[in-house]
Motif scaffolding. Structure first.
Motif, PDB file in Angstrom:
ATOM      1  N   GLY A  72       0.820  -1.212   0.000  1.00 37.13           N
ATOM      2  CA  GLY A  72       0.000   0.000   0.000  1.00 37.13           C
ATOM      3  C   GLY A  72       0.853   1.260   0.000  1.00 37.13           C
ATOM      4  N   LEU A  73       1.908   1.262   0.831  1.00 37.39           N
ATOM      5  CA  LEU A  73       2.789   2.422   0.874  1.00 37.39           C
ATOM      6  C   LEU A  73       3.526   2.598  -0.456  1.00 37.39           C
ATOM      7  N   GLY A  74       3.980   1.502  -1.036  1.00 43.81           N
ATOM      8  CA  GLY A  74       4.669   1.588  -2.325  1.00 43.81           C
ATOM      9  C   GLY A  74       3.770   2.120  -3.419  1.00 43.81           C
ATOM     10  N   ALA A  75       2.497   1.672  -3.445  1.00 41.95           N
ATOM     11  CA  ALA A  75       1.564   2.165  -4.464  1.00 41.95           C
ATOM     12  C   ALA A  75       1.316   3.655  -4.305  1.00 41.95           C
ATOM     13  N   VAL A  76       1.197   4.117  -3.059  1.00 38.88           N
ATOM     14  CA  VAL A  76       0.978   5.543  -2.822  1.00 38.88           C
ATOM     15  C   VAL A  76       2.170   6.366  -3.300  1.00 38.88           C
ATOM     16  N   LEU A  77       3.358   5.977  -2.888  1.00 40.50           N
ATOM     17  CA  LEU A  77       4.544   6.770  -3.214  1.00 40.50           C
ATOM     18  C   LEU A  77       4.846   6.748  -4.713  1.00 40.50           C
ATOM     19  N   TRP A  78       4.766   5.569  -5.352  1.00 38.81           N
ATOM     20  CA  TRP A  78       5.122   5.504  -6.767  1.00 38.81           C
ATOM     21  C   TRP A  78       4.119   6.268  -7.631  1.00 38.81           C
ATOM     22  N   THR A  79       2.838   6.125  -7.338  1.00 37.00           N
ATOM     23  CA  THR A  79       1.840   6.841  -8.135  1.00 37.00           C
ATOM     24  C   THR A  79       1.941   8.343  -7.913  1.00 37.00           C
ATOM     25  N   ALA A  80       2.236   8.746  -6.684  1.00 35.84           N
ATOM     26  CA  ALA A  80       2.424  10.176  -6.436  1.00 35.84           C
ATOM     27  C   ALA A  80       3.630  10.712  -7.201  1.00 35.84           C
ATOM     28  N   LEU A  81       4.728   9.953  -7.222  1.00 35.96           N
ATOM     29  CA  LEU A  81       5.902  10.376  -7.991  1.00 35.96           C
ATOM     30  C   LEU A  81       5.597  10.432  -9.483  1.00 35.96           C
ATOM     31  N   LEU A  82       4.782   9.513  -9.967  1.00 40.62           N
ATOM     32  CA  LEU A  82       4.407   9.534 -11.380  1.00 40.62           C
ATOM     33  C   LEU A  82       3.637  10.806 -11.726  1.00 40.62           C
ATOM     34  N   LEU A  83       2.677  11.167 -10.902  1.00 40.40           N
ATOM     35  CA  LEU A  83       1.928  12.394 -11.162  1.00 40.40           C
ATOM     36  C   LEU A  83       2.832  13.616 -11.071  1.00 40.40           C
ATOM     37  N   GLN A  84       3.760  13.609 -10.129  1.00 39.04           N
ATOM     38  CA  GLN A  84       4.696  14.727 -10.024  1.00 39.04           C
ATOM     39  C   GLN A  84       5.573  14.833 -11.269  1.00 39.04           C
ATOM     40  N   ALA A  85       5.912  13.704 -11.877  1.00 41.94           N
ATOM     41  CA  ALA A  85       6.730  13.739 -13.085  1.00 41.94           C
ATOM     42  C   ALA A  85       6.019  14.453 -14.225  1.00 41.94           C
ATOM     43  N   PHE A  86       4.706  14.549 -14.168  1.00 40.80           N
ATOM     44  CA  PHE A  86       3.933  15.272 -15.173  1.00 40.80           C
ATOM     45  C   PHE A  86       3.503  16.649 -14.668  1.00 40.80           C
ATOM     46  N   SER A  87       4.199  17.130 -13.632  1.00 41.38           N
ATOM     47  CA  SER A  87       3.927  18.458 -13.051  1.00 41.38           C
ATOM     48  C   SER A  87       2.536  18.550 -12.450  1.00 41.38           C
ATOM     49  N   LEU A  88       1.989  17.431 -12.014  1.00 44.94           N
ATOM     50  CA  LEU A  88       0.709  17.405 -11.297  1.00 44.94           C
ATOM     51  C   LEU A  88       1.044  17.180  -9.824  1.00 44.94           C
ATOM     52  N   ALA A  89       1.293  18.266  -9.100  1.00 42.74           N
ATOM     53  CA  ALA A  89       1.917  18.153  -7.783  1.00 42.74           C
ATOM     54  C   ALA A  89       0.940  18.323  -6.626  1.00 42.74           C
ATOM     55  N   TRP A  90      -0.056  19.175  -6.756  1.00 39.86           N
ATOM     56  CA  TRP A  90      -0.901  19.467  -5.607  1.00 39.86           C
ATOM     57  C   TRP A  90      -1.763  18.283  -5.197  1.00 39.86           C
ATOM     58  N   LEU A  91      -2.294  17.554  -6.150  1.00 35.89           N
ATOM     59  CA  LEU A  91      -3.134  16.399  -5.798  1.00 35.89           C
ATOM     60  C   LEU A  91      -2.358  15.336  -5.040  1.00 35.89           C
ATOM     61  N   PRO A  92      -1.201  14.838  -5.521  1.00 35.65           N
ATOM     62  CA  PRO A  92      -0.473  13.847  -4.719  1.00 35.65           C
ATOM     63  C   PRO A  92      -0.010  14.384  -3.377  1.00 35.65           C
ATOM     64  N   ALA A  93       0.331  15.677  -3.303  1.00 38.04           N
ATOM     65  CA  ALA A  93       0.727  16.240  -2.017  1.00 38.04           C
ATOM     66  C   ALA A  93      -0.447  16.208  -1.038  1.00 38.04           C
ATOM     67  N   ALA A  94      -1.628  16.585  -1.506  1.00 36.99           N
ATOM     68  CA  ALA A  94      -2.800  16.603  -0.619  1.00 36.99           C
ATOM     69  C   ALA A  94      -3.182  15.196  -0.171  1.00 36.99           C
ATOM     70  N   VAL A  95      -3.151  14.243  -1.094  1.00 41.55           N
ATOM     71  CA  VAL A  95      -3.554  12.872  -0.751  1.00 41.55           C
ATOM     72  C   VAL A  95      -2.564  12.239   0.224  1.00 41.55           C
ATOM     73  N   THR A  96      -1.262  12.382  -0.037  1.00 41.85           N
ATOM     74  CA  THR A  96      -0.270  11.790   0.870  1.00 41.85           C
ATOM     75  C   THR A  96      -0.279  12.479   2.236  1.00 41.85           C
ATOM     76  N   LEU A  97      -0.497  13.789   2.253  1.00 41.27           N
ATOM     77  CA  LEU A  97      -0.609  14.475   3.543  1.00 41.27           C
ATOM     78  C   LEU A  97      -1.807  13.981   4.329  1.00 41.27           C
ATOM     79  N   ALA A  98      -2.944  13.784   3.661  1.00 44.07           N
ATOM     80  CA  ALA A  98      -4.139  13.281   4.345  1.00 44.07           C
ATOM     81  C   ALA A  98      -3.890  11.880   4.896  1.00 44.07           C
ATOM     82  N   SER A  99      -3.231  11.035   4.099  1.00 43.70           N
ATOM     83  CA  SER A  99      -2.939   9.677   4.572  1.00 43.70           C
ATOM     84  C   SER A  99      -1.975   9.699   5.749  1.00 43.70           C
ATOM     85  N   ALA A 100      -0.936  10.538   5.677  1.00 49.11           N
ATOM     86  CA  ALA A 100       0.019  10.629   6.778  1.00 49.11           C
ATOM     87  C   ALA A 100      -0.646  11.167   8.038  1.00 49.11           C
TER      88      ALA A 100
END
Length: 453
Positions: free
Chosen positions: A382-410
């Motif tokens: 579960g942690l690996g899926a969260v981190l890798w997918t968030a990094l993938l979105l960041q690679a396309f300059s889609l940063a706010w959504l993965p930041a918000a989701v990972t912050l909520a999970s943390a």
């Protein structure tokens, strides 16, 4: 005259109308080949790619064909009639363009090097395990690491932006100011939490190393960074074989930090001296903020995972090189899908298959790591899926959504830990929900061809 003209009765004053013989084109025998077919066969490749008869006319004219030749040899009144005939006879055939070079082809050696420099710093905690004592020292190390991760994630993003806009000199100036400031702030945070002592000293060394490592990674000095880790790697290996003197650990740790700082300083000096390029507009600080927030959230998730099962953090750090390779691989597969698709639906399906392939490959590696380490696979996956997918979105300059989701999970996992709830079920539910949101967002956002420009 050879003889008298016979006059018809009643028409003595006029000549008889003698019928003129009709001009008849002799029919071509069935066994004779049509010269236009011969011409079409000779010029087939050039005519097949023509989109209009005028292109064929230009081709015939450049071939030296004259009007008299067209009339006498091919029986057509002019050049354009012959061109239309050729264009109609030869079927259209447009060859595929040659394959373009893949800009996202993974660099296997570079990804392997980065995987090593992500994993080897963990040996410092094995080597320096006896240098800190009590909860305060551990808390200082954790808080200092979180501050350094958040700062360096944002700093690295901003340095990469400056590198793209103004070259090595612009990135060097950004890192020359940001890296020391981040190291000083993280060290001060560790000192404030743990108080003076070996724990604060270790936190300061950790902060300096992380700042120097960020500089070397942004400037592409992975091999140099790997060399700076040799003292720590050698010391950690020695600990497994024999009990070294207690004074050896601080010496080896200090050697690694010193080498990293010196290497970063040398790289910065070389970067700043590079010829300045035409710089674009300076990016705002707000653009790098979500990357820093994601670094903080990822650090909290890793710390909570380590508190529950320390070996899961080891498996996660060892997989980071392969995770980065898969990010490049996905972009390469998406580019191929964009080139081969003829419609929006086809591209969505191909992009979805690429996402499933890359994410599945990463989770398979984590599952193998959990099997080797003898830990529960579900929280780690579960942690690996969260981190890798968030990094993938960041690679396309889609940063706010993965930041918000990972912050909520943390935040949810931290709240469950503070409330003394069972950590395993809380981690699994939070990470599964976050991974589902991020994967759904990736399918939707990256399923648009415009995202891959």
């Amino acid at each position: 005259m050879s003889g008298p003209l016979r006059l018809l009765s009643g028409d003595g004053d006029s000549l008889p109308v003698i019928p003129r013989p009709r001009t008849r084109t002799r029919a071509r025998p069935s066994w004779a080949k049509d010269p236009i077919d011969e011409l079409a066969e000779r010029l087939m490749e050039q005519v097949a790619v023509a989109v209009h008869p005028y292109e064929v006319a230009a081709l015939l004219e450049s071939d030296g064909l004259t009007g008299d030749q067209i009339t006498a040899r091919y029986g057509r009144p002019d050049l354009f009639t012959l061109a239309e005939d050729l264009h109609a006879r030869v079927p259209r055939h447009y060859p595929e363009p040659p394959p373009a070079p893949d800009p996202w082809r993974p660099d296997h050696l570079r990804c392997a090097l980065r995987g090593l420099v992500f994993a080897l710093p963990g040996l410092a905690y094995v080597l320096g395990a006896g240098l800190w004592h009590g909860t305060a020292d551990v808390s200082g190390l954790i808080v200092s690491a979180l501050a350094a991760w958040a700062w360096n994630q944002a700093l690295s993003h901003r340095a990469y932006l400056r590198l793209a806009a103004g070259g090595q000199a612009a990135a060097g100036r950004t890192l020359r100011i940001g890296a020391p400031a981040g190291a000083l702030g993280a060290a001060a945070t560790g000192l404030a939490v743990s108080g003076p002592g070996m724990g604060a000293a270790f936190a300061a060394g950790q902060s300096c190393y992380l700042g120097a490592a960020s500089v070397l990674l942004v400037l592409g000095r992975e091999r140099v960074l790997l060399l700076t880790l040799l003292p720590v790697a050698a010391g950690a290996g020695a600990v497994q074989l024999w009990q070294p003197p207690a004074a050896l650990a601080p010496v080896l740790l200090s050697a690694t930090v010193l080498l990293a700082v010196l290497a970063a300083g040398h790289a910065l000096r070389a970067a700043v001296r590079c010829a300045p390029e035409a710089a674009g507009p300076t990016p705002t600080l707000l653009r790098s903020l979500p990357y820093g927030l994601f670094g903080l959230a990822a650090g909290v998730l890793a710390a909570l995972a380590g508190a529950d099962e320390p070996r899961s953090v080891v498996a996660l750090t060892l997989s980071m090189g392969f995770a980065e390779w898969l990010l490049y691989r996905y972009r390469s597969l998406a580019l191929t899908a964009l080139r081969e698709s003829t419609g929006g639906r086809g591209f969505v399906l191909r992009a979805g298959r690429a996402l499933a392939y890359c994410l599945g490959a990463y989770l398979a590696v984590l599952a193998l790591g959990s099997l080797i380490a003898g830990i529960r696979p579900a929280p780690l996956l579960g942690l690996g899926a969260v981190l890798w997918t968030a990094l993938l979105l960041q690679a396309f300059s889609l940063a706010w959504l993965p930041a918000a989701v990972t912050l909520a999970s943390a935040a949810a996992e931290a709240a469950a830990s503070l409330a003394s709830l069972p950590l395993g079920p809380a981690q699994l539910s939070c990470r599964t929900a976050a991974a589902a949101v991020l994967v759904a967002a990736a399918c939707r956002l990256l399923g648009r061809p415009t995202a891959h420009r």
